[in-house]
Design an enzyme around this catalytic site. Sequence first.
Site, PDB file in Angstrom:
ATOM      1  N   TYR A   1      -3.722  -4.967   4.513  1.00 22.79           N
ATOM      2  CA  TYR A   1      -4.375  -3.911   3.736  1.00 22.79           C
ATOM      3  C   TYR A   1      -5.689  -4.489   3.234  1.00 22.79           C
ATOM      4  O   TYR A   1      -5.732  -5.228   2.251  1.00 22.79           O
ATOM      5  CB  TYR A   1      -3.473  -3.460   2.587  1.00 22.79           C
ATOM      6  CG  TYR A   1      -4.081  -2.413   1.692  1.00 22.79           C
ATOM      7  CD1 TYR A   1      -4.882  -1.400   2.198  1.00 22.79           C
ATOM      8  CD2 TYR A   1      -3.845  -2.438   0.315  1.00 22.79           C
ATOM      9  CE1 TYR A   1      -5.433  -0.444   1.377  1.00 22.79           C
ATOM     10  CE2 TYR A   1      -4.384  -1.477  -0.521  1.00 22.79           C
ATOM     11  CZ  TYR A   1      -5.179  -0.481   0.016  1.00 22.79           C
ATOM     12  OH  TYR A   1      -5.728   0.477  -0.810  1.00 22.79           O
TER      13      TYR A   1
ATOM     14  N   ASP B   1      -4.335  -0.817   7.419  1.00 23.11           N
ATOM     15  CA  ASP B   1      -5.478  -0.092   6.868  1.00 23.11           C
ATOM     16  C   ASP B   1      -6.595  -1.111   6.695  1.00 23.11           C
ATOM     17  O   ASP B   1      -6.583  -1.910   5.758  1.00 23.11           O
ATOM     18  CB  ASP B   1      -5.094   0.553   5.528  1.00 23.11           C
ATOM     19  CG  ASP B   1      -6.274   1.226   4.848  1.00 23.11           C
ATOM     20  OD1 ASP B   1      -7.392   1.203   5.402  1.00 23.11           O
ATOM     21  OD2 ASP B   1      -6.085   1.758   3.743  1.00 23.11           O
TER      22      ASP B   1
END
Length: 258
Positions: A105, A144
């Site tokens: 992330y 992400d």
Amino acid sequence: MKLATWNVNGIRACVRKGFLDFFHEIDADFFAVQETKLQAGQIELDLEGYYQYWNYAERKGYSGTAIFTKHEPLHVSYGFQDGEIEPEGRIITLEYPAFYLVNVYTPNSKRDLTRLEERLEWENKMFHYLQELDTKKPVIYCGDLNVAHQEIDVRNDKTNHGNSGFTREERDKMTRILNNGFIDTLRFFYPDRDDIFTWWSYMKTIRERNIGWRIDYIIVSSALEKCLESMEVHGDILGSDHCPVSLELDLSKQEINI
């Protein structure tokens, strides 16, 4: 072998909105999640047949990653190196006999770009980390990544140039990875599609009109190119402001076993 990744934007909320329905439907060998937003003991997921690995942020209700997998790894690490204190819970690496799986992330550079310098330092560390792993065995890098790499990865690219996630500096860092032995698997299958996105604002009708960004990726070492079978962006799956992304590989084509 099937891999799925999803920024759930709070896994407790996402579970209430149908996370487990999609999880069981896709039946992935590896399911990576980002932005779990919880600490140890705040949720119990009964995922029969799966090992669970969590990296919690020190700050409550913030960041965090997890991987659910049917295959027990040789080794699990958190951060860029064993023993590193990684307070935002942004990285999990699973090592298998023939590859590494890295779930990430990536930090956002913030709307006013006050975190851009820190973000670029992160990108440099990530580049060297992936390069180091890749010298040992192939890498699957997913999550992400908080950057839209090309103009076709943003619906309104002209008005977003220079904004967080679409600065030249952030995009160049992604280019560097892809120019040094890695493949953006979605662009491998769909090099010119300009209507595939993975994140949409919660503003009214934005998702319905597909005004989005593609910031969630599955990137693999070039050594796995022959193994790539199919790639899917599950834009119809709700529960988060991001949607899941999945990849199927046939490791037997490279005589690779999990």
